[in-house]
Design an enzyme around this catalytic site. Structure first.
Site, PDB file in Angstrom:
ATOM      1  CB  SER A 122      44.019  42.262  34.997  1.00  0.00           C
ATOM      2  OG  SER A 122      43.701  43.319  34.148  1.00  0.00           O
ATOM      3  CG  ASN A 147      32.029  40.364  39.471  1.00  0.00           C
ATOM      4  OD1 ASN A 147      30.880  40.766  39.291  1.00  0.00           O
ATOM      5  ND2 ASN A 147      32.976  40.537  38.597  1.00  0.00           N
ATOM      6  N   PRO A 148      32.663  42.319  42.242  1.00  0.00           N
ATOM      7  CG  PRO A 148      34.755  42.873  43.129  1.00  0.00           C
ATOM      8  CD  PRO A 148      34.006  41.748  42.466  1.00  0.00           C
ATOM      9  CB  CYS A 149      32.482  45.517  38.101  1.00  0.00           C
ATOM     10  SG  CYS A 149      34.073  46.141  38.684  1.00  0.00           S
ATOM     11  N   GLY A 150      29.636  43.734  39.338  1.00  0.00           N
ATOM     12  CA  GLY A 150      28.233  43.355  39.118  1.00  0.00           C
ATOM     13  C   GLY A 150      27.958  42.442  37.933  1.00  0.00           C
ATOM     14  CD  GLU A 151      32.033  42.115  35.934  1.00  0.00           C
ATOM     15  OE1 GLU A 151      31.459  42.978  36.611  1.00  0.00           O
ATOM     16  OE2 GLU A 151      33.260  41.920  35.962  1.00  0.00           O
TER      17      GLU A 151
HETATM   18  N1  UDP Z   1      38.728  43.749  39.560  1.00  0.00           N
HETATM   19  C1  UDP Z   1      39.370  43.916  40.791  1.00  0.00           C
HETATM   20  N2  UDP Z   1      40.160  45.019  41.011  1.00  0.00           N
HETATM   21  C2  UDP Z   1      40.338  45.985  40.052  1.00  0.00           C
HETATM   22  C3  UDP Z   1      39.679  45.819  38.810  1.00  0.00           C
HETATM   23  C4  UDP Z   1      38.898  44.692  38.597  1.00  0.00           C
HETATM   24  O1  UDP Z   1      39.226  43.097  41.666  1.00  0.00           O
HETATM   25  O2  UDP Z   1      41.061  46.969  40.314  1.00  0.00           O
HETATM   26  C5  UDP Z   1      37.886  42.531  39.308  1.00  0.00           C
HETATM   27  C6  UDP Z   1      36.440  42.730  39.654  1.00  0.00           C
HETATM   28  O3  UDP Z   1      35.890  41.500  40.059  1.00  0.00           O
HETATM   29  C7  UDP Z   1      35.827  43.146  38.336  1.00  0.00           C
HETATM   30  C8  UDP Z   1      36.576  42.230  37.396  1.00  0.00           C
HETATM   31  O4  UDP Z   1      37.899  42.204  37.937  1.00  0.00           O
HETATM   32  O5  UDP Z   1      34.454  42.960  38.349  1.00  0.00           O
HETATM   33  C9  UDP Z   1      36.624  42.639  35.976  1.00  0.00           C
HETATM   34  O6  UDP Z   1      37.030  43.998  35.868  1.00  0.00           O
HETATM   35  P1  UDP Z   1      37.693  44.553  34.550  1.00  0.00           P
HETATM   36  O7  UDP Z   1      37.036  43.930  33.375  1.00  0.00           O
HETATM   37  O8  UDP Z   1      37.691  46.045  34.616  1.00  0.00           O
HETATM   38  O9  UDP Z   1      39.200  44.003  34.693  1.00  0.00           O
HETATM   39  P2  UDP Z   1      40.436  43.977  33.685  1.00  0.00           P
HETATM   40  O10 UDP Z   1      40.611  42.562  33.260  1.00  0.00           O
HETATM   41  O11 UDP Z   1      40.199  44.923  32.560  1.00  0.00           O
HETATM   42  O12 UDP Z   1      41.596  44.432  34.530  1.00  0.00           O
END
Ligand code: UDP
Length: 571
Positions: free
Chosen positions: A72, A269-273
């Site tokens: 994002s 990072n926050p979601c562990g990946e």
């Molecule tokens: N993340 C964050 N805030 C959010 C969602 C995601 O900081 O509200 C960060 C976090 O480090 C997470 C990473 O983005 O591990 C990837 O999350 P995701 O793939 O769900 O993000 P997307 O790119 O789909 O928004």
């Protein structure tokens, strides 16, 4: 244009550019063009004659076709003043007032730009330890986590999206018991995911039923012992009742580090990946597997030619992002450029299995996961090597495992499985490598919008096979699973499984299959039914350890309020 109403809603709310009065002044095409143009520009650093326009077209097409999406922050910020493009950061916290509040400030800057931060609190002296300069006593990691949490809460108001944190504490920290239950009250520390950092030593002590030592990080001295099984059972108990803490296997993460010469990773990072070194950041991107299929003679099959091309484009894109990124801190700029970690992953895996007629919860499903991720991982490394020939190896190459192997790489890691929480909505795909949450369900989009959705391929099959009715779709939304519903053919039931049809055993087997072919880690939630016991949870933790996972997060249905996804059925 193939973007769903959900996708449009999400994009309009947070992603499309607005003017000073807050009016949206960008189209979806405009957004992808902005991102593609900006990311393509990086090629001119290496080749003054590079055809930026053609490259930008390639980038634009894979995004518009929903074949590939960057994380994002890249969609939100590329080509704009903020220019911060990474989703993942890890910040160190030193054991001093200055160190602690520096980390809070740095996290605030990152959250403002849409990134998430991970921290290890393990270096902080325990509660009750003396503070030399004041003669007072330290308040310990958990009390400081609450300060980080409040800061995040405040920044949330003005930022692009909710700042997320990971908090880790090593299992041998004297405050470990307090940490394990710090989210017992589920209204506390809500801007953090928490995980206990387990060591090999601890796991051995669990297996043998022995005690292990607690160490004060401030002076390296033992402060006493705890029984490993007691601590382990306490982690299981809390995870069973609230879904937290998760666990991560710290020694394993470090054993698998591709740049061991640069020191230890202490957090993800926050979601562990994404395990990272202090001050490292990583940008992620995901290929939508649902689009990587074609019609063959016996139904759908994987389009490996296109998949290979999209992997190449994805790696090129993510490597470019490192160069054009505007880092929030000098230290992060330096560390990120040193290792050039990227995390290419997938989404729409469950959708792909539906099309191929392979059940998620089967050996066939696990073998297939292995095969497809191996293909992606190998191809991504090949592309990174190609880039290294033109652009040079990543600067910390001599500290890496590749140096000994004589393999010249542009990036010290290439693959990660992200949750794809929002980009999967944009791409209209199932998230990450998770099974579908439900064939038809209510989605809480962003804040409080609730929308009912039926999986489009299921709808198509139901119509083709003659068992479609609106009544049936409603019923499925109520139940969340089709396994007990009459009037649906058995072969369809076998393939269209959802998270709760998949037993924890298969969840873990699937996570491990992806982990085997991923440099970084795998974002995965192991779903348990409400009736699951503590022993069930314990067993799955052990299995995750035995099968080589880097960590595990579980969720028992109904154990936490405000689920992002929920079926209509009340539990
Ligand atoms: N993340 C964050 N805030 C959010 C969602 C995601 O900081 O509200 C960060 C976090 O480090 C997470 C990473 O983005 O591990 C990837 O999350 P995701 O793939 O769900 O993000 P997307 O790119 O789909 O928004």
């Amino acid at each position: 244009m193939a973007f769903s109403n959900n996708a449009k809603t999400v994009l309009e709310r947070r992603y499309l550019t607005r003017d000073e009065e807050g009016n949206v002044i960008e189209t979806i095409e405009g957004m992808f063009k902005r991102v593609a143009d900006h990311v393509a520009l990086a090629d001119s650093i290496y080749n003054k004659e590079a055809d930026i326009e053609e490259l930008s077209n390639n980038f634009y097409n894979v995004m518009m076709e929903q074949e590939f999406m960057p994380n994002s922050p890249t969609l939100m910020n590329a080509g704009k003043e903020l220019g911060q493009l990474s989703a993942c950061f890890v910040l160190p916290i030193e054991d001093s007032m200055e160190g602690i509040f520096d980390a809070i400030k740095n996290a605030a800057l990152i959250h403002k730009s849409g990134g998430g931060t991970g921290f290890s609190f393990s270096r902080l002296r325990p509660k009750g330890a003396t503070v030399k300069s004041t003669g007072g006593v330290a308040s310990g990691p958990v009390s400081f986590m609450k300060v980080f949490n409040s800061a995040t809460e405040a920044v949330k108001q003005g930022g692009t999206r909710r700042g997320a944190n990971m908090g880790i504490l090593r299992v041998d920290h004297p405050d470990i018991m307090e940490f394990i239950e710090c989210k017992k009250d589920t209204t506390e520390i809500t801007n953090f995911n928490i995980s206990v950092g387990l060591t090999e030593k601890f796991m051995e002590a669990v297996e043998k039923g022995e005690d292990y030592e607690l160490i004060d990080p401030h002076n390296g001295k033992s402060t006493g012992t705890l029984n490993a099984r007691t601590v382990y059972k306490h982690i299981v108990e809390m995870a069973w009742s609230t879904g937290e803490p998760g666990i991560i296997f710290l020694d394993r993460i470090n054993r698998k580090s591709t740049v061991p010469g640069l020191g230890e990773m202490e957090s993800t990072n926050p979601c562990g990946e994404q395990p990272l070194l202090p001050y490292e950041s990583c940008n992620l991107g995901s290929i939508n597997l649902a689009k990587m299929i074609k019609k063959g003679t016996n139904g759908y099959e994987v389009d490996y030619d296109r998949l290979g091309e999209v992997v190449d484009i994805g790696v090129h894109f993510l490597d470019n992002v490192i160069d054009i990124n505007r880092y929030p801190l000098q230290e992060i700029d330096e560390m990120t450029r040193k290792t050039r970690k990227i995390g290419l992953g997938v989404m729409g895996f469950a959708d792909m299995l539906f099309h191929l007629g392979i059940p998620y919860n089967s050996q066939q499903g696990v073998d297939f996961a292995h095969k497809i991720m191996k293909f992606i991982d190998e191809r991504s490394k090949k592309k990174s090597q190609e880039l290294a020939e033109i652009r040079g190896v990543f600067p910390a190459y001599e500290d890496s495992i590749f140096y000994n192997e004589g393999i010249k790489m542009r990036n010290s890691t290439t693959t990660t499985i992200a949750p794809t929480g929002t980009i999967s909505i944009i791409a209209g795909a199932s998230s990450g490598v998770e099974p579908l949450f439900a064939i038809s369900f209510v989605r809480n989009v962003m804040d409080n919008d609730r929308l009912l959705e039926v999986h489009p391929y299921f709808e198509q099959i139901a119509k083709e096979r003659g068992f479609y009715s609106e009544e049936l779709m409603e019923k499925i939304a109520e139940e969340g699973t089709i396994s007990h519903i009459e009037g649906i053919p058995e072969d369809v039931k076998k393939v269209f499984v959802t998270a709760h049809d998949v037993s924890p055993f298969w969840h873990i087997k699937m996570q491990a299959a992806f982990q085997d072919n991923v440099d970084n880690a795998v974002s995965k939630t192991v779903n348990f039914r409400r009736e699951a016991t503590r022993e069930d949870v314990e067993e799955v933790y052990m299995l995750a350890y035995k099968l080589g996972c880097k960590g595990i997060t579980i969720y028992r249905d109904g154990s936490r309020e405000n689920q992002v996804l929920s079926t209509l059925k009340k539990h």
